[in-house]
Design a protein around this motif. Structure first.
Motif, PDB file in Angstrom:
ATOM      1  N   SER A   1      29.942  31.680  45.173  1.00 38.57           N
ATOM      2  CA  SER A   1      30.141  33.126  45.303  1.00 38.57           C
ATOM      3  C   SER A   1      31.374  33.372  44.665  1.00 38.57           C
ATOM      4  O   SER A   1      31.307  34.317  43.935  1.00 38.57           O
ATOM      5  CB  SER A   1      29.933  33.379  46.773  1.00 38.57           C
ATOM      6  OG  SER A   1      31.189  32.731  47.493  1.00 38.57           O
ATOM      7  N   GLY A   2      32.104  32.514  44.621  1.00 33.47           N
ATOM      8  CA  GLY A   2      33.475  32.855  43.739  1.00 33.47           C
ATOM      9  C   GLY A   2      33.292  32.784  42.255  1.00 33.47           C
ATOM     10  O   GLY A   2      33.830  33.665  41.631  1.00 33.47           O
ATOM     11  N   ALA A   3      32.444  31.924  42.067  1.00 31.70           N
ATOM     12  CA  ALA A   3      32.035  31.887  40.508  1.00 31.70           C
ATOM     13  C   ALA A   3      31.236  33.158  40.082  1.00 31.70           C
ATOM     14  O   ALA A   3      31.516  33.702  39.092  1.00 31.70           O
ATOM     15  CB  ALA A   3      31.294  30.647  40.281  1.00 31.70           C
ATOM     16  N   ILE A   4      30.420  33.567  40.808  1.00 30.32           N
ATOM     17  CA  ILE A   4      29.691  35.007  40.659  1.00 30.32           C
ATOM     18  C   ILE A   4      30.968  36.110  40.506  1.00 30.32           C
ATOM     19  O   ILE A   4      30.734  36.968  39.715  1.00 30.32           O
ATOM     20  CB  ILE A   4      28.530  34.902  41.662  1.00 30.32           C
ATOM     21  CG1 ILE A   4      27.448  33.919  41.456  1.00 30.32           C
ATOM     22  CG2 ILE A   4      27.902  36.504  41.673  1.00 30.32           C
ATOM     23  CD1 ILE A   4      26.654  33.877  42.517  1.00 30.32           C
ATOM     24  N   VAL A   5      31.521  36.072  41.675  1.00 27.10           N
ATOM     25  CA  VAL A   5      32.600  37.110  41.584  1.00 27.10           C
ATOM     26  C   VAL A   5      33.306  37.236  40.468  1.00 27.10           C
ATOM     27  O   VAL A   5      34.074  38.434  40.008  1.00 27.10           O
ATOM     28  CB  VAL A   5      33.330  37.265  43.118  1.00 27.10           C
ATOM     29  CG1 VAL A   5      34.306  38.299  43.126  1.00 27.10           C
ATOM     30  CG2 VAL A   5      32.557  37.588  44.066  1.00 27.10           C
ATOM     31  N   MET A   6      33.772  36.115  40.005  1.00 28.90           N
ATOM     32  CA  MET A   6      34.621  36.110  38.756  1.00 28.90           C
ATOM     33  C   MET A   6      34.397  36.792  37.854  1.00 28.90           C
ATOM     34  O   MET A   6      35.203  37.221  37.005  1.00 28.90           O
ATOM     35  CB  MET A   6      34.830  34.460  38.505  1.00 28.90           C
ATOM     36  CG  MET A   6      35.870  33.716  39.294  1.00 28.90           C
ATOM     37  SD  MET A   6      35.654  32.008  38.689  1.00 28.90           S
ATOM     38  CE  MET A   6      37.079  31.939  37.460  1.00 28.90           C
ATOM     39  N   PHE A   7      33.156  37.064  37.523  1.00 27.21           N
ATOM     40  CA  PHE A   7      32.517  38.131  36.310  1.00 27.21           C
ATOM     41  C   PHE A   7      33.112  39.395  36.508  1.00 27.21           C
ATOM     42  O   PHE A   7      33.321  39.951  35.598  1.00 27.21           O
ATOM     43  CB  PHE A   7      31.070  37.948  36.189  1.00 27.21           C
ATOM     44  CG  PHE A   7      30.651  36.486  35.762  1.00 27.21           C
ATOM     45  CD1 PHE A   7      31.028  36.087  34.345  1.00 27.21           C
ATOM     46  CD2 PHE A   7      30.055  35.761  36.358  1.00 27.21           C
ATOM     47  CE1 PHE A   7      30.477  34.658  33.905  1.00 27.21           C
ATOM     48  CE2 PHE A   7      29.375  34.286  36.059  1.00 27.21           C
ATOM     49  CZ  PHE A   7      29.945  33.823  34.718  1.00 27.21           C
ATOM     50  N   ALA A   8      32.840  39.858  37.785  1.00 24.32           N
ATOM     51  CA  ALA A   8      33.475  41.268  38.058  1.00 24.32           C
ATOM     52  C   ALA A   8      35.013  41.299  38.195  1.00 24.32           C
ATOM     53  O   ALA A   8      35.596  42.304  37.794  1.00 24.32           O
ATOM     54  CB  ALA A   8      32.637  41.709  39.285  1.00 24.32           C
ATOM     55  N   ASP A   9      35.774  40.335  39.219  1.00 22.75           N
ATOM     56  CA  ASP A   9      37.006  40.553  39.263  1.00 22.75           C
ATOM     57  C   ASP A   9      37.403  38.782  39.207  1.00 22.75           C
ATOM     58  O   ASP A   9      37.403  38.240  40.243  1.00 22.75           O
ATOM     59  CB  ASP A   9      37.174  41.204  40.764  1.00 22.75           C
ATOM     60  CG  ASP A   9      38.732  41.302  41.080  1.00 22.75           C
ATOM     61  OD1 ASP A   9      39.521  40.571  40.197  1.00 22.75           O
ATOM     62  OD2 ASP A   9      38.803  42.020  41.747  1.00 22.75           O
ATOM     63  N   PHE A  10      38.207  38.618  38.140  1.00 28.13           N
ATOM     64  CA  PHE A  10      38.594  37.162  37.962  1.00 28.13           C
ATOM     65  C   PHE A  10      39.452  36.798  39.153  1.00 28.13           C
ATOM     66  O   PHE A  10      39.108  35.360  39.576  1.00 28.13           O
ATOM     67  CB  PHE A  10      39.218  36.944  36.556  1.00 28.13           C
ATOM     68  CG  PHE A  10      39.643  35.707  36.243  1.00 28.13           C
ATOM     69  CD1 PHE A  10      38.614  34.715  35.858  1.00 28.13           C
ATOM     70  CD2 PHE A  10      40.782  35.169  36.416  1.00 28.13           C
ATOM     71  CE1 PHE A  10      39.043  33.538  35.596  1.00 28.13           C
ATOM     72  CE2 PHE A  10      41.373  34.063  36.146  1.00 28.13           C
ATOM     73  CZ  PHE A  10      40.245  33.034  35.849  1.00 28.13           C
ATOM     74  N   GLY A  11      40.460  37.505  39.355  1.00 26.06           N
ATOM     75  CA  GLY A  11      41.481  37.200  40.530  1.00 26.06           C
ATOM     76  C   GLY A  11      40.798  36.697  41.998  1.00 26.06           C
ATOM     77  O   GLY A  11      40.891  35.723  42.306  1.00 26.06           O
TER      78      GLY A  11
END
Length: 181
Positions: free
Chosen positions: A59-69
């Motif tokens: 899920s963190g890898a997916i969220v990285m596209f929207a908000d890298f931090g």
């Protein structure tokens, strides 16, 4: 159950020994036991931890596209979680091994109604009816007499009879309490 009568029977027995194993505890044997106990006897804790932390990484890898931090934080938490799960293994294995000492010679003799462990310091007779459960792996038999105490018999230490015959006997004596992995 009082095992004194089994010790007395062993000391004065004419019963035939069905199986015998001559075991010296090694680092590899203790490590293999730790891994087995952690992954199979504490399976739910292990699996739940791994699933949660892998989910955090994905899920963190997916969220990285929207908000890298935020995504990076989730990935780092997942990685720390997996490392923490390994730490839990080390903690659990230390507790599992308190009664198992490296080195020393252990001779196990199996009779019709009980088995005996003979060391330099101890003579213990254990009736099959007090065995909580037992497992067979590719290399070992693990015979648990409580949640934390087990006898470890490497298959290559049998000096009388074979591991295949031991499997048959444990299946007969323990029924569903004996599990082959």
């Amino acid at each position: 159950m009082d095992t004194t009568n089994y010790v007395e029977r062993f000391l004065h027995t004419n019963e035939p020994v069905l199986f015998e194993a001559d075991v010296v505890n090694t680092d590899k044997m203790l490590y293999d036991f730790d891994m087995f106990a952690y992954k199979h006897r504490h399976r739910m804790m292990y699996l739940l931890g791994m699933i949660v932390f892998i989910f955090a990484i994905v899920s963190g890898a997916i969220v990285m596209f929207a908000d890298f931090g935020k995504g990076l934080i989730s990935v780092i938490i997942g990685i720390i979680g997996i490392l923490f799960n390994r730490f839990i293994f080390k903690f659990t294995s230390a507790r599992e091994n308190k009664s198992i000492v490296k080195g020393g010679n252990h001779i196990y003799k199996f009779y019709q109604d009980y088995f005996v462990e003979v060391t330099n310091y101890v003579l213990e007779a254990i009736p099959y009816e007090v065995v909580v459960d037992a497992y067979e792996t590719d290399e070992y038999f693990y015979i648990f007499i409580s949640d934390r105490a087990a006898y470890i018999l490497p298959k290559n230490t049998f000096v009388l009879n074979t591991p295949e015959e031991m499997r048959k006997m444990l299946t007969m004596k323990l029924g569903s309490r004996f599990i082959v992995h």
